[in-house]
Scaffold this motif. Structure first.
Motif, PDB file in Angstrom:
ATOM      1  N   SER A 675       0.822  -1.218   0.000  1.00  0.00           N
ATOM      2  CA  SER A 675       0.000   0.000   0.000  1.00  0.00           C
ATOM      3  C   SER A 675       0.851   1.261   0.000  1.00  0.00           C
ATOM      4  CB  SER A 675      -0.947  -0.003   1.204  1.00  0.00           C
ATOM      5  OG  SER A 675      -0.204  -0.087   2.424  1.00  0.00           O
ATOM      6  N   ALA A 676       1.953   1.238   0.749  1.00  0.00           N
ATOM      7  CA  ALA A 676       2.791   2.431   0.863  1.00  0.00           C
ATOM      8  C   ALA A 676       3.574   2.723  -0.413  1.00  0.00           C
ATOM      9  CB  ALA A 676       3.753   2.289   2.045  1.00  0.00           C
ATOM     10  N   THR A 677       3.618   1.775  -1.358  1.00  0.00           N
ATOM     11  CA  THR A 677       4.281   2.035  -2.639  1.00  0.00           C
ATOM     12  C   THR A 677       3.334   2.702  -3.627  1.00  0.00           C
ATOM     13  OG1 THR A 677       3.721  -0.098  -3.665  1.00  0.00           O
ATOM     14  CG2 THR A 677       5.714  -0.021  -2.290  1.00  0.00           C
ATOM     15  N   ILE A 678       2.064   2.826  -3.226  1.00  0.00           N
ATOM     16  CA  ILE A 678       1.066   3.438  -4.103  1.00  0.00           C
ATOM     17  C   ILE A 678       0.558   4.752  -3.515  1.00  0.00           C
ATOM     18  CG2 ILE A 678      -1.131   3.085  -5.314  1.00  0.00           C
ATOM     19  CD1 ILE A 678      -0.739   0.064  -4.877  1.00  0.00           C
ATOM     20  N   TYR A 679       0.265   4.729  -2.208  1.00  0.00           N
ATOM     21  CA  TYR A 679      -0.386   5.866  -1.567  1.00  0.00           C
ATOM     22  C   TYR A 679       0.548   6.545  -0.564  1.00  0.00           C
ATOM     23  CZ  TYR A 679      -4.338   3.695  -3.819  1.00  0.00           C
ATOM     24  OH  TYR A 679      -5.173   3.167  -4.767  1.00  0.00           O
ATOM     25  N   PRO A 680       0.319   7.841  -0.283  1.00  0.00           N
ATOM     26  CA  PRO A 680       1.214   8.588   0.611  1.00  0.00           C
ATOM     27  C   PRO A 680       1.286   7.973   2.008  1.00  0.00           C
ATOM     28  CG  PRO A 680      -0.269  10.079  -0.562  1.00  0.00           C
ATOM     29  CD  PRO A 680      -0.764   8.693  -0.823  1.00  0.00           C
ATOM     30  N   ASP A 681       2.470   7.973   2.589  1.00  0.00           N
ATOM     31  CA  ASP A 681       2.692   7.382   3.916  1.00  0.00           C
ATOM     32  C   ASP A 681       1.742   7.950   4.961  1.00  0.00           C
ATOM     33  OD1 ASP A 681       4.707   5.810   2.940  1.00  0.00           O
ATOM     34  OD2 ASP A 681       6.327   7.149   3.568  1.00  0.00           O
ATOM     35  N   LYS A 682       1.434   9.228   4.886  1.00  0.00           N
ATOM     36  CA  LYS A 682       0.626   9.890   5.913  1.00  0.00           C
ATOM     37  C   LYS A 682      -0.794   9.356   5.953  1.00  0.00           C
ATOM     38  CE  LYS A 682      -0.554  14.210   5.091  1.00  0.00           C
ATOM     39  NZ  LYS A 682      -0.454  15.655   4.716  1.00  0.00           N
ATOM     40  N   TYR A 683      -1.195   8.633   4.890  1.00  0.00           N
ATOM     41  CA  TYR A 683      -2.550   8.095   4.855  1.00  0.00           C
ATOM     42  C   TYR A 683      -2.568   6.566   4.943  1.00  0.00           C
ATOM     43  CZ  TYR A 683      -3.412  12.821   3.211  1.00  0.00           C
ATOM     44  OH  TYR A 683      -3.457  14.192   3.100  1.00  0.00           O
ATOM     45  N   VAL A 684      -1.461   5.992   5.345  1.00  0.00           N
ATOM     46  CA  VAL A 684      -1.372   4.537   5.522  1.00  0.00           C
ATOM     47  C   VAL A 684      -1.263   4.258   7.017  1.00  0.00           C
ATOM     48  CG1 VAL A 684      -0.053   2.447   5.014  1.00  0.00           C
ATOM     49  CG2 VAL A 684      -0.285   4.242   3.271  1.00  0.00           C
ATOM     50  N   PHE A 685      -2.168   3.420   7.543  1.00  0.00           N
ATOM     51  CA  PHE A 685      -2.301   3.232   8.992  1.00  0.00           C
ATOM     52  C   PHE A 685      -2.173   1.763   9.379  1.00  0.00           C
ATOM     53  CE2 PHE A 685      -4.872   6.822   7.560  1.00  0.00           C
ATOM     54  CZ  PHE A 685      -4.319   7.860   8.302  1.00  0.00           C
ATOM     55  N   ASP A 686      -1.745   1.582  10.621  1.00  0.00           N
ATOM     56  CA  ASP A 686      -1.594   0.230  11.162  1.00  0.00           C
ATOM     57  C   ASP A 686      -2.757  -0.173  12.053  1.00  0.00           C
ATOM     58  OD1 ASP A 686       0.943  -0.406  10.011  1.00  0.00           O
ATOM     59  OD2 ASP A 686       1.881   0.958  11.453  1.00  0.00           O
ATOM     60  N   SER A 687      -3.633   0.768  12.424  1.00  0.00           N
ATOM     61  CA  SER A 687      -4.704   0.435  13.366  1.00  0.00           C
ATOM     62  C   SER A 687      -5.906   1.336  13.156  1.00  0.00           C
ATOM     63  CB  SER A 687      -4.216   0.585  14.811  1.00  0.00           C
ATOM     64  OG  SER A 687      -3.953   1.960  15.100  1.00  0.00           O
ATOM     65  N   VAL A 688      -7.029   0.897  13.716  1.00  0.00           N
ATOM     66  CA  VAL A 688      -8.260   1.685  13.696  1.00  0.00           C
ATOM     67  C   VAL A 688      -8.053   2.995  14.445  1.00  0.00           C
ATOM     68  CG1 VAL A 688     -10.637   1.764  14.551  1.00  0.00           C
ATOM     69  CG2 VAL A 688      -9.791  -0.300  13.405  1.00  0.00           C
ATOM     70  N   ALA A 689      -7.337   2.924  15.564  1.00  0.00           N
ATOM     71  CA  ALA A 689      -7.123   4.113  16.392  1.00  0.00           C
ATOM     72  C   ALA A 689      -6.371   5.192  15.620  1.00  0.00           C
ATOM     73  CB  ALA A 689      -6.362   3.734  17.663  1.00  0.00           C
ATOM     74  N   GLN A 690      -5.320   4.800  14.883  1.00  0.00           N
ATOM     75  CA  GLN A 690      -4.552   5.771  14.103  1.00  0.00           C
ATOM     76  C   GLN A 690      -5.431   6.426  13.037  1.00  0.00           C
ATOM     77  OE1 GLN A 690      -1.207   3.668  12.477  1.00  0.00           O
ATOM     78  NE2 GLN A 690       0.008   3.812  14.364  1.00  0.00           N
ATOM     79  N   ALA A 691      -6.245   5.609  12.383  1.00  0.00           N
ATOM     80  CA  ALA A 691      -7.109   6.143  11.334  1.00  0.00           C
ATOM     81  C   ALA A 691      -8.114   7.125  11.920  1.00  0.00           C
ATOM     82  CB  ALA A 691      -7.825   5.001  10.623  1.00  0.00           C
ATOM     83  N   CYS A 692      -8.694   6.758  13.034  1.00  0.00           N
ATOM     84  CA  CYS A 692      -9.702   7.626  13.653  1.00  0.00           C
ATOM     85  C   CYS A 692      -9.090   8.929  14.146  1.00  0.00           C
ATOM     86  CB  CYS A 692     -10.377   6.891  14.813  1.00  0.00           C
ATOM     87  SG  CYS A 692     -11.457   5.546  14.262  1.00  0.00           S
ATOM     88  N   GLU A 693      -7.845   8.855  14.598  1.00  0.00           N
ATOM     89  CA  GLU A 693      -7.176  10.065  15.074  1.00  0.00           C
ATOM     90  C   GLU A 693      -7.054  11.090  13.956  1.00  0.00           C
ATOM     91  OE1 GLU A 693      -2.884  11.394  17.079  1.00  0.00           O
ATOM     92  OE2 GLU A 693      -3.413   9.271  16.874  1.00  0.00           O
ATOM     93  N   LEU A 694      -6.689  10.612  12.748  1.00  0.00           N
ATOM     94  CA  LEU A 694      -6.571  11.541  11.622  1.00  0.00           C
ATOM     95  C   LEU A 694      -7.932  12.115  11.254  1.00  0.00           C
ATOM     96  CD1 LEU A 694      -4.633  12.629   9.242  1.00  0.00           C
ATOM     97  CD2 LEU A 694      -5.869  10.954   7.885  1.00  0.00           C
ATOM     98  N   ILE A 695      -8.935  11.226  11.173  1.00  0.00           N
ATOM     99  CA  ILE A 695     -10.258  11.682  10.744  1.00  0.00           C
ATOM    100  C   ILE A 695     -10.857  12.656  11.756  1.00  0.00           C
ATOM    101  CG2 ILE A 695     -12.606  10.950  10.185  1.00  0.00           C
ATOM    102  CD1 ILE A 695     -11.373   8.246   9.273  1.00  0.00           C
ATOM    103  N   SER A 696     -10.764  12.315  13.035  1.00  0.00           N
ATOM    104  CA  SER A 696     -11.380  13.156  14.063  1.00  0.00           C
ATOM    105  C   SER A 696     -10.657  14.485  14.229  1.00  0.00           C
ATOM    106  CB  SER A 696     -11.441  12.415  15.407  1.00  0.00           C
ATOM    107  OG  SER A 696     -10.123  12.070  15.826  1.00  0.00           O
ATOM    108  N   SER A 697      -9.412  14.540  13.724  1.00  0.00           N
ATOM    109  CA  SER A 697      -8.689  15.806  13.794  1.00  0.00           C
ATOM    110  C   SER A 697      -9.291  16.837  12.851  1.00  0.00           C
ATOM    111  CB  SER A 697      -7.214  15.602  13.448  1.00  0.00           C
ATOM    112  OG  SER A 697      -7.070  15.313  12.061  1.00  0.00           O
ATOM    113  N   GLY A 698     -10.166  16.337  11.971  1.00  0.00           N
ATOM    114  CA  GLY A 698     -10.836  17.247  11.050  1.00  0.00           C
ATOM    115  C   GLY A 698     -10.032  17.571   9.813  1.00  0.00           C
ATOM    116  N   GLU A 699      -8.923  16.826   9.584  1.00  0.00           N
ATOM    117  CA  GLU A 699      -8.089  17.131   8.406  1.00  0.00           C
ATOM    118  C   GLU A 699      -8.801  16.671   7.141  1.00  0.00           C
ATOM    119  OE1 GLU A 699      -3.736  16.225   6.392  1.00  0.00           O
ATOM    120  OE2 GLU A 699      -4.091  15.743   8.487  1.00  0.00           O
ATOM    121  N   LEU A 700      -9.252  17.601   6.422  1.00  0.00           N
ATOM    122  CA  LEU A 700      -9.871  17.310   5.130  1.00  0.00           C
ATOM    123  C   LEU A 700      -9.170  18.186   4.107  1.00  0.00           C
ATOM    124  CD1 LEU A 700     -12.076  15.684   3.724  1.00  0.00           C
ATOM    125  CD2 LEU A 700     -13.620  17.606   4.047  1.00  0.00           C
ATOM    126  N   ILE A 701      -8.435  17.577   3.221  1.00  0.00           N
ATOM    127  CA  ILE A 701      -7.593  18.335   2.307  1.00  0.00           C
ATOM    128  C   ILE A 701      -8.450  19.211   1.392  1.00  0.00           C
ATOM    129  CG2 ILE A 701      -5.845  18.164   0.508  1.00  0.00           C
ATOM    130  CD1 ILE A 701      -4.945  17.264   3.284  1.00  0.00           C
TER     131      ILE A 701
END
Length: 728
Positions: A675-701
């Motif tokens: 996955s990391a060879t296709i998509y940016p590292d900042k959007y590749v996650f190892d857990s549900v918690a990491q993913a939710c942290e980004l989403i809940s931070s409100g970061e919407l490009i």
């Protein structure tokens, strides 16, 4: 030349190297550097082939098929009939294994054209190029030699000119005399001038040039005039050279013993009568040599003599011949003194090249030219001579064997062509390409009769997925066809690449860097055949304004099969929903129960998994926040999505995040292999918690970062063109 052009060409030529034939040598030299592969149907001759070394200088490959004939006399009716029958039989067998786009026949002898005409009649779609070294009906030598079967051969020539797709001639004067001689109308655009050529690599290293003066010191080398090649008893004799040398000595008796006239390959009655001209010991017949030896001989000359026939007594104004020997002379880089007509091909060439061109009546002019040569005042313009080099002629020869108006036919074969949609569109948009489709029913099931029929029509096969389709086509592809396969993921589990005939495959396409390496190592693929091209996305279509509420909307495109992990998508949604009830999860695509294959006994546990997810949604009261939507326009659906999920256990590429990014949605990609060879590292996650942290931070490009990323890597136009470039 297109770097992928592996064109197969059928050559029908009674005479062909390594057997001795100047006309055949000239044909070979013009074809040998096209880079194409030639299957040559030629006559087996009794003589020992003495020119095998010629093939060392060919960039093209020549596969020679020799036909035994009752007699080597090509004007013998039985020999002609036999040759035509054998050529047809050989062609029928060869075409089962080879894909021919074009056939070329050569007029020396006319039996070659007769055989090619029979092939063309049986296969009208095969392009036929007929090469004429000399005119037949309009050949001015006919008056002198009274060739047998001339009337019949002239009629054959007329039929060839009518039926062939292209007529090759050596010069514009030959074209004019043949064109004007036709009783039926002929499209002048059918004619193609392909001049004779030389290849400097076929000559030995040349000794340092020595400037010769009229009065040579004792021990200095004698100035050597040379004529290499045939002379005829009519119209092309050595007489003008003998008379010119005689006149030269009458004017400059001091030159006696300081020059020679050497003749290789021909010894006519004028050479034999050298003493009568006062040229005993000066005019000498040096014997015969092989073709490559003749080139070596030329490099030892100080001036080369060319004899061209004069037909002005027949009312002809121009000479229509371009002697192949002149091209050989140019390769020797020595001055040329020609006796020819006042106007025509040879005079025109030498006017540009800088040699001497005299008529046979101008004995004084010939003597003067010989004197100028000895004085070092006769030279060839090397830059102009390069126009006749093999490199220049190879370009012309490829053009002669190509018909731009013909569309290259590309076949796409596979069971699932959804990812090939944009590739197919790119092919259909090209004026020079024609798309055919072999739709397979499954990995291994297809209409074999249909596949055979399509195979016999096409130039390139593109196997979308490397499954049973690539197995079948790699085993049935013909020489002269190109085969490319694109592999995604199923190939790893089905192991179909282990059944490929890898030698028949010209290129493999993988959709990500990780899977590129995986396939190379897993199946020991030749790296030089492998390419990586990301999957294709219509980035322009998906670039639409987002709805305000999209910043709370998660999207999942496809949740079948189980490895897509709907449960993880629900975990992410649940964690976010617990803090803000505005979050929603939209799942797009068919439900598992919509697929017949999901109802098999082997899929029971998998169906139970989906029932558990449905129950989970119901138990938690998420029916209005987890929304399942069927198929529909993806562009408008993505306007409502702020985050696009890829939570699979494994993927080869996963198109959903790429499509989401093109719309401006933030990708949420779990760290599946590659996955990391296709998509940016900042959007590749190892857990549900990491993913939710980004989403809940409100970061919407909103600055177009993800859109630019998608456009640079996944845009359909660029990637489709990259793939099509591997097919043509």
């Amino acid at each position: 030349m297109n770097q992928h052009d592996n064109k197969k060409v059928l050559v029908v030529s009674w005479h062909f190297p390594p057997y001795k034939s100047s006309s055949a040598f000239n044909l070979f030299k013009r074809l040998k550097d096209t880079g194409y592969e030639y299957d040559v149907l030629q006559v087996k001759r009794a003589e020992k082939p003495g020119n095998v070394g010629m093939f060392r200088y060919a960039a093209s490959r020549f596969n020679r098929y020799e036909i035994e004939v009752p007699t080597e006399d090509a004007r013998d009716p039985k020999a002609r009939v036999h040759y035509v029958e054998k050529v047809l039989d050989l062609y029928r067998r060869l075409r089962d294994h080879n894909h021919y786009r074009v056939m070329i026949s050569h007029s020396h002898e006319i039996a070659s054209h007769l055989a090619a005409m029979a092939i063309k009649k049986a296969n009208p779609d095969l392009r036929w190029v007929a090469s004429f070294g000399d005119p037949i009906a309009a050949n001015p030598f006919n008056e002198s030699y009274k060739f047998p079967r001339l009337e019949e051969d002239s009629q054959t020539e007329a039929e060839v000119i009518q039926q062939a797709d292209r007529i090759i001639v050596t010069n514009a004067y030959q074209q004019a005399i043949m064109f004007e001689n036709q009783a039926l109308p002929v499209d002048s655009d059918k004619f193609f001038v392909l001049p004779h050529c030389f290849d400097e690599r076929m000559y030995p290293s040349r000794p340092a040039q020595v400037r010769h003066q009229t009065h040579q010191a004792a021990g200095e080398r004698t100035f050597r005039f040379m004529h290499v090649g045939m002379l005829y008893k009519f119209k092309r004799t050595s007489e003008p050279f003998m008379q010119g040398a005689q006149r030269l000595l009458q004017r400059h008796p001091e030159l006696k013993g300081h020059f020679t006239l050497e003749f290789y390959g021909a010894n006519d009655r004028y050479i034999q009568a050298a003493a009568d001209y006062g040229l005993e010991g000066i005019a000498i017949f040096k014997g015969t040599v092989s073709y490559l030896e003749s080139l070596a001989v030329m490099t030892q000359a100080d001036c080369l003599l060319l004899r061209d026939a004069d037909f002005s007594d027949l009312g002809l104004q121009d000479t229509p011949f371009y002697p192949g020997k002149l091209a050989d002379y140019l390769g020797a880089k020595k001055p040329v003194l020609a006796v020819t007509m006042a106007h025509g091909c040879v005079p025109d060439m030498l006017a540009r090249l800088g040699g001497a061109s005299l008529t046979e009546e101008d004995i004084d002019g010939i003597a003067d030219a010989m004197y100028d040569a000895i004085q070092g005042r006769l030279a060839i313009n090397a830059k102009e001579a390069e126009r006749y080099s093999y490199q220049q002629t190879a370009v012309r020869a490829r053009q002669a064997l190509t018909f731009p108006q013909d569309k290259k036919k590309i076949l796409i074969a596979g069971h699932d062509l959804k990812f090939a949609k944009f590739i197919m569109e790119a092919i259909e948009q090209r004026d020079d390409l024609e798309l055919l489709v072999d739709q397979w029913q499954s990995h291994n099931k297809h209409d074999e009769e249909k596949s055979y029929r399509l195979l016999n029509q096409v130039d390139t096969i593109f196997c979308e997925w490397g499954l049973g389709n690539a197995v079948w086509y790699s085993r049935h592809k013909k020489v002269g066809q190109r085969l490319v396969t694109r592999m995604h993921l199923q190939e790893i589990t089905t192991r179909h690449p282990e059944q490929f005939n890898h030698e028949a495959i010209d290129a493999y396409i993988m959709v990500s860097p990780y899977w590129y390496e995986k396939f190379v190592h897993e199946f020991s693929l030749e790296r030089k055949k492998c390419r990586m091209v990301y999957n294709l996305v219509d980035t322009e279509l998906l670039d639409k304004p987002k709805k305000p509420e999209s910043k709370f909307h998660l999207g999942m495109i496809g949740d079948v099969p189980q490895r897509k992990r709907l449960d993880l998508a629900l975990d992410i949604f649940e964690k976010l929903y617990a803090h803000d009830k505005r979050y929603k999860l939209f799942v797009k695509g068919n439900r598992p129960e919509d697929y017949s294959w999901m109802h098999s006994k082997s899929r029971k546990a998998e169906m139970d998994y989906y029932r558990e997810q449905y129950q989970r949604i119901e138990d938690r009261g998420w029916q209005n926040s987890v929304i399942f939507e069927g198929h529909g326009p993806i562009d408008t659906w993505l306007q409502n999505i702020g985050y696009i999920l890829s939570v699979s256990d494994f993927e080869s590429f996963h198109l959903a995040p790429a499509e989401g990014m093109a719309s401006g949605a933030v990708p949420i990609v779990f760290n599946w292999d590659g996955s990391a060879t296709i998509y940016p590292d900042k959007y590749v996650f190892d857990s549900v918690a990491q993913a939710c942290e980004l989403i809940s931070s409100g970061e919407l490009i909103t600055d177009g970062e993800v859109k630019c990323y998608a456009a640079e890597r996944f845009a359909k136009l660029g990637n489709a063109n990259s793939i099509v470039s591997l097919l043509v």
